[in-house]
Design a protein around this motif. Structure first.
Motif, PDB file in Angstrom:
ATOM      1  N   GLN A  65      24.694 111.082  -7.033  1.00  0.00           N
ATOM      2  CA  GLN A  65      24.461 110.452  -8.330  1.00  0.00           C
ATOM      3  C   GLN A  65      24.261 108.955  -8.133  1.00  0.00           C
ATOM      4  OE1 GLN A  65      26.502 113.098 -11.772  1.00  0.00           O
ATOM      5  NE2 GLN A  65      27.782 111.520 -10.932  1.00  0.00           N
ATOM      6  N   GLY A  66      23.507 108.365  -9.046  1.00  0.00           N
ATOM      7  CA  GLY A  66      23.230 106.940  -8.956  1.00  0.00           C
ATOM      8  C   GLY A  66      24.276 106.099  -9.682  1.00  0.00           C
ATOM      9  N   TYR A  67      24.661 104.974  -9.069  1.00  0.00           N
ATOM     10  CA  TYR A  67      25.591 104.035  -9.688  1.00  0.00           C
ATOM     11  C   TYR A  67      25.047 102.619  -9.516  1.00  0.00           C
ATOM     12  CZ  TYR A  67      28.715 108.039  -9.339  1.00  0.00           C
ATOM     13  OH  TYR A  67      29.259 109.299  -9.440  1.00  0.00           O
ATOM     14  N   LYS A  68      25.488 101.702 -10.387  1.00  0.00           N
ATOM     15  CA  LYS A  68      25.121 100.293 -10.266  1.00  0.00           C
ATOM     16  C   LYS A  68      26.345  99.522  -9.797  1.00  0.00           C
ATOM     17  CE  LYS A  68      21.826 100.710 -14.085  1.00  0.00           C
ATOM     18  NZ  LYS A  68      21.548 100.348 -15.488  1.00  0.00           N
ATOM     19  N   ILE A  69      26.159  98.681  -8.791  1.00  0.00           N
ATOM     20  CA  ILE A  69      27.278  97.874  -8.285  1.00  0.00           C
ATOM     21  C   ILE A  69      26.904  96.402  -8.381  1.00  0.00           C
ATOM     22  CG2 ILE A  69      28.177  99.677  -6.777  1.00  0.00           C
ATOM     23  CD1 ILE A  69      26.762  98.350  -4.441  1.00  0.00           C
ATOM     24  N   THR A  70      27.913  95.561  -8.680  1.00  0.00           N
ATOM     25  CA  THR A  70      27.676  94.128  -8.832  1.00  0.00           C
ATOM     26  C   THR A  70      28.896  93.371  -8.308  1.00  0.00           C
ATOM     27  OG1 THR A  70      27.057  92.390 -10.421  1.00  0.00           O
ATOM     28  CG2 THR A  70      28.627  94.050 -11.177  1.00  0.00           C
ATOM     29  N   ASP A  71      28.731  92.057  -8.131  1.00  0.00           N
ATOM     30  CA  ASP A  71      29.847  91.239  -7.669  1.00  0.00           C
ATOM     31  C   ASP A  71      30.632  90.701  -8.862  1.00  0.00           C
ATOM     32  OD1 ASP A  71      28.141  89.373  -8.683  1.00  0.00           O
ATOM     33  OD2 ASP A  71      27.667  88.428  -6.774  1.00  0.00           O
ATOM     34  N   VAL A  72      31.691  89.947  -8.587  1.00  0.00           N
ATOM     35  CA  VAL A  72      32.571  89.452  -9.647  1.00  0.00           C
ATOM     36  C   VAL A  72      31.823  88.555 -10.624  1.00  0.00           C
ATOM     37  CG1 VAL A  72      34.626  88.051 -10.108  1.00  0.00           C
ATOM     38  CG2 VAL A  72      34.618  89.649  -8.185  1.00  0.00           C
ATOM     39  N   GLU A  73      30.899  87.718 -10.116  1.00  0.00           N
ATOM     40  CA  GLU A  73      30.157  86.789 -10.977  1.00  0.00           C
ATOM     41  C   GLU A  73      28.965  87.444 -11.663  1.00  0.00           C
ATOM     42  OE1 GLU A  73      30.847  86.130  -7.762  1.00  0.00           O
ATOM     43  OE2 GLU A  73      32.566  84.807  -8.095  1.00  0.00           O
ATOM     44  N   ARG A  74      28.683  88.695 -11.337  1.00  0.00           N
ATOM     45  CA  ARG A  74      27.502  89.423 -11.847  1.00  0.00           C
ATOM     46  C   ARG A  74      26.196  88.747 -11.398  1.00  0.00           C
ATOM     47  NH1 ARG A  74      32.074  91.054 -13.577  1.00  0.00           N
ATOM     48  NH2 ARG A  74      32.275  92.371 -15.452  1.00  0.00           N
TER      49      ARG A  74
ATOM     50  N   THR B 273      26.947 104.267 -14.055  1.00  0.00           N
ATOM     51  CA  THR B 273      28.082 103.415 -14.423  1.00  0.00           C
ATOM     52  C   THR B 273      28.014 102.113 -13.620  1.00  0.00           C
ATOM     53  OG1 THR B 273      29.483 105.327 -14.919  1.00  0.00           O
ATOM     54  CG2 THR B 273      30.600 103.236 -14.455  1.00  0.00           C
ATOM     55  N   LEU B 274      28.261 100.983 -14.299  1.00  0.00           N
ATOM     56  CA  LEU B 274      28.271  99.691 -13.617  1.00  0.00           C
ATOM     57  C   LEU B 274      29.666  99.433 -13.062  1.00  0.00           C
ATOM     58  CD1 LEU B 274      26.862  97.039 -12.833  1.00  0.00           C
ATOM     59  CD2 LEU B 274      27.525  96.115 -15.073  1.00  0.00           C
ATOM     60  N   LEU B 275      29.739  99.185 -11.750  1.00  0.00           N
ATOM     61  CA  LEU B 275      31.008  98.974 -11.062  1.00  0.00           C
ATOM     62  C   LEU B 275      31.041  97.588 -10.437  1.00  0.00           C
ATOM     63  CD1 LEU B 275      31.066 102.441  -9.272  1.00  0.00           C
ATOM     64  CD2 LEU B 275      32.422 101.801 -11.276  1.00  0.00           C
ATOM     65  N   VAL B 276      32.177  96.916 -10.562  1.00  0.00           N
ATOM     66  CA  VAL B 276      32.367  95.597  -9.954  1.00  0.00           C
ATOM     67  C   VAL B 276      33.021  95.783  -8.586  1.00  0.00           C
ATOM     68  CG1 VAL B 276      33.485  93.354 -10.165  1.00  0.00           C
ATOM     69  CG2 VAL B 276      32.571  94.486 -12.206  1.00  0.00           C
ATOM     70  N   ILE B 277      32.427  95.184  -7.565  1.00  0.00           N
ATOM     71  CA  ILE B 277      32.953  95.256  -6.204  1.00  0.00           C
ATOM     72  C   ILE B 277      33.602  93.913  -5.869  1.00  0.00           C
ATOM     73  CG2 ILE B 277      32.410  95.764  -3.801  1.00  0.00           C
ATOM     74  CD1 ILE B 277      31.874  98.054  -5.819  1.00  0.00           C
ATOM     75  N   ALA B 278      34.866  93.933  -5.429  1.00  0.00           N
ATOM     76  CA  ALA B 278      35.595  92.681  -5.184  1.00  0.00           C
ATOM     77  C   ALA B 278      36.581  92.876  -4.028  1.00  0.00           C
ATOM     78  CB  ALA B 278      36.336  92.256  -6.445  1.00  0.00           C
ATOM     79  N   ASP B 279      37.025  91.756  -3.489  1.00  0.00           N
ATOM     80  CA  ASP B 279      38.080  91.853  -2.482  1.00  0.00           C
ATOM     81  C   ASP B 279      39.437  91.919  -3.186  1.00  0.00           C
ATOM     82  OD1 ASP B 279      38.966  89.250  -3.125  1.00  0.00           O
ATOM     83  OD2 ASP B 279      37.529  88.367  -1.733  1.00  0.00           O
ATOM     84  N   LYS B 280      40.499  92.119  -2.450  1.00  0.00           N
ATOM     85  CA  LYS B 280      41.797  92.412  -3.048  1.00  0.00           C
ATOM     86  C   LYS B 280      42.401  91.243  -3.822  1.00  0.00           C
ATOM     87  CE  LYS B 280      44.367  91.307   1.194  1.00  0.00           C
ATOM     88  NZ  LYS B 280      45.362  91.801   2.172  1.00  0.00           N
ATOM     89  N   ASP B 281      41.973  90.016  -3.567  1.00  0.00           N
ATOM     90  CA  ASP B 281      42.556  88.849  -4.232  1.00  0.00           C
ATOM     91  C   ASP B 281      41.709  88.344  -5.411  1.00  0.00           C
ATOM     92  OD1 ASP B 281      44.719  88.756  -2.428  1.00  0.00           O
ATOM     93  OD2 ASP B 281      43.458  87.730  -0.947  1.00  0.00           O
TER      94      ASP B 281
END
Length: 428
Positions: free
Chosen positions: A20-29, A80-88
């Motif tokens: 399935q397709g998903y959209k991923i972005t960073d914290v700042e979009r 679904t749009l998902l935000v990818i980030a590090d643990k902090d």
């Protein structure tokens, strides 16, 4: 799919979730990518590679919920749009980002919103009472059933014999199923094989008559839209009506009144009948319906696809564009399967009409299996018009040729004998 005779168990087959397709972005979009994945692990691996984060965390952009396991990930709809980030990292939701942007450029607009918020806070008891009264008024209309109690709901329904909303909705359910019966009868009896081959005509006529008898026994599944029905088919007792509720639309119905035929069929079905579980309502006790989603989806993707046709006349009219969608398609799949198997039965080459299970000469088609696919909630999904996919469905009919050793064949013959005996006992 539904197993007609569940005593025959087969070994489970391991399945792999589809991509399935998903959209991923960073914290700042600031960057956005589309990725395909069939597991949470695969998505994290691809996201780590795209954003160069070794041990990335995954959040829903809409509300900031962290996705932590495979089970929850599999519930997310495609795209679904998902935000990818590090643990902090500190995660902001879409709303929080939008709020910040508006605040930086349109502070006066936010001030107006803040004043409205203060007004609601300062007058909360009065506003709550207005909202509660409005909801109570709506609920009161929904609960009303008779024509006298909610006359506006019955505008345009000229039959004065219909006294309640439930009677109207039962007829609406019957009309839809009757439409499928007439469609099946029309296509089966107008084919060249029916006109040219007496054996094919006899097999088709017997099948149509069995369809009609079973539908009469289940009152053409009038309970589908009836909120008073005791059994419910969730997304995830039949009431015996007056004879005038049934349409005597077949010639032999002149011999047996519709109400009596319905009772005789019910008496003859026996405890082995697998159709009864689908004789259920699709709504709640209030009359709330929810879309069951696209034909190949487990559930509807849209929370807004809900309706209560018992609430008001507008909702009743709008409910007409909700569809009963065949997962295994009636015109493209089920009826062609019937005609193909009838063709094998009447072919000069006898070996093509063999029961696959017992490797014996076929005696009949699997009428109950075809009945489930044509007329019941085994194969029908109630869907909002947006979720009615009119493209080709890649599902195959399970109808086939059966022999005298098949449980379904024995059940059909037993049902026919019981019905014939009941008719003789009841008729003067």
């Amino acid at each position: 799919m539904f197993d007609l005779f569940p005593s025959k168990k087969s070994a489970p087959v391991a399945t792999v979730a589809p991509m399935q397709g998903y959209k991923i972005t960073d914290v700042e979009r600031s960057r956005k990518f589309g990725v395909a994945a069939n597991s949470f692990r695969m998505l994290r691996e691809k996201a780590s590679e795209k954003f160069k984060i070794a041990d990335c965390r995954v959040y829903l952009a809409q509300d900031g919920t962290e996705v932590t396991d495979e089970e929850y990930f599999q519930t997310l709809p495609p795209q679904t749009l998902l935000v990818i980030a590090d643990k902090d990292a500190i995660i902001q939701t879409d709303f929080e980002l939008m709020y910040g942007a508006i605040k930086a450029t349109h502070s006066d607009l936010l001030n107006a919103g803040e004043l409205a918020k203060q007004f609601v806070s300062n007058n909360q008891p009065e506003i709550s009472k207005i909202l509660i009264d409005a909801q109570r008024g709506r609920d009161d209309l929904i609960r009303r059933s008779s024509r006298n109690e909610h006359e506006q709901w019955f505008e345009g329904i000229d039959d004065r014999a219909v006294k309640t909303k439930e009677e109207v909705m039962k007829r609406r359910g019957q009309d839809r199923v009757r439409g499928y019966f007439y469609k099946a009868k029309d296509e089966l009896t107008k084919c060249a094989m029916y006109r040219a081959n007496p054996v094919a005509r006899e097999l088709i006529d017997e099948m149509i008559e069995l369809f009609r008898q079973l539908l009469a026994g289940f009152d053409y599944f009038s309970c589908m839209f009836d909120r008073t029905c005791q059994r419910r088919m969730t997304v995830p007792e039949e009431t015996i009506g007056d004879a005038k509720d049934d349409v005597a639309d077949e010639t032999d119905a002149k011999r047996i009144p519709p109400k009596r035929l319905k009772l005789l069929v019910q008496r003859s079905l026996g405890s082995s009948c697998r159709i009864d579980q689908y004789n259920a309502a699709l709504c709640s006790v209030r009359g709330d319906f929810r879309c069951m989603g696209l034909w190949d989806d487990v559930r509807c993707r849209y929370d807004s696809h809900r309706i209560n046709p018992y609430a008001n006349r507008e909702a009743l009219i709008l409910f007409q564009v909700w569809n009963l969608d065949h997962q295994i398609e009636i015109s493209r799949t089920v009826l062609p399967s019937i005609l193909t198997n009838i063709g094998r039965m009447v072919s000069a080459e006898g070996e093509v009409a063999i029961c696959k299970r017992h490797k014996r000469k076929g005696k009949q088609l699997s009428v109950i299996t075809y009945f489930l696919e044509l007329f019941t909630l085994h194969n029908l999904k109630l869907v909002h018009i947006v979720c009615h996919d009119k493209g080709a469905h890649d599902l195959v009919s399970r109808g086939t040729i059966i022999c005298d050793r098949c449980e379904e064949y024995q059940y059909i013959k037993q049902f026919q004998r019981k019905l014939q005996s009941s008719c003789k006992d009841d008729l003067p």
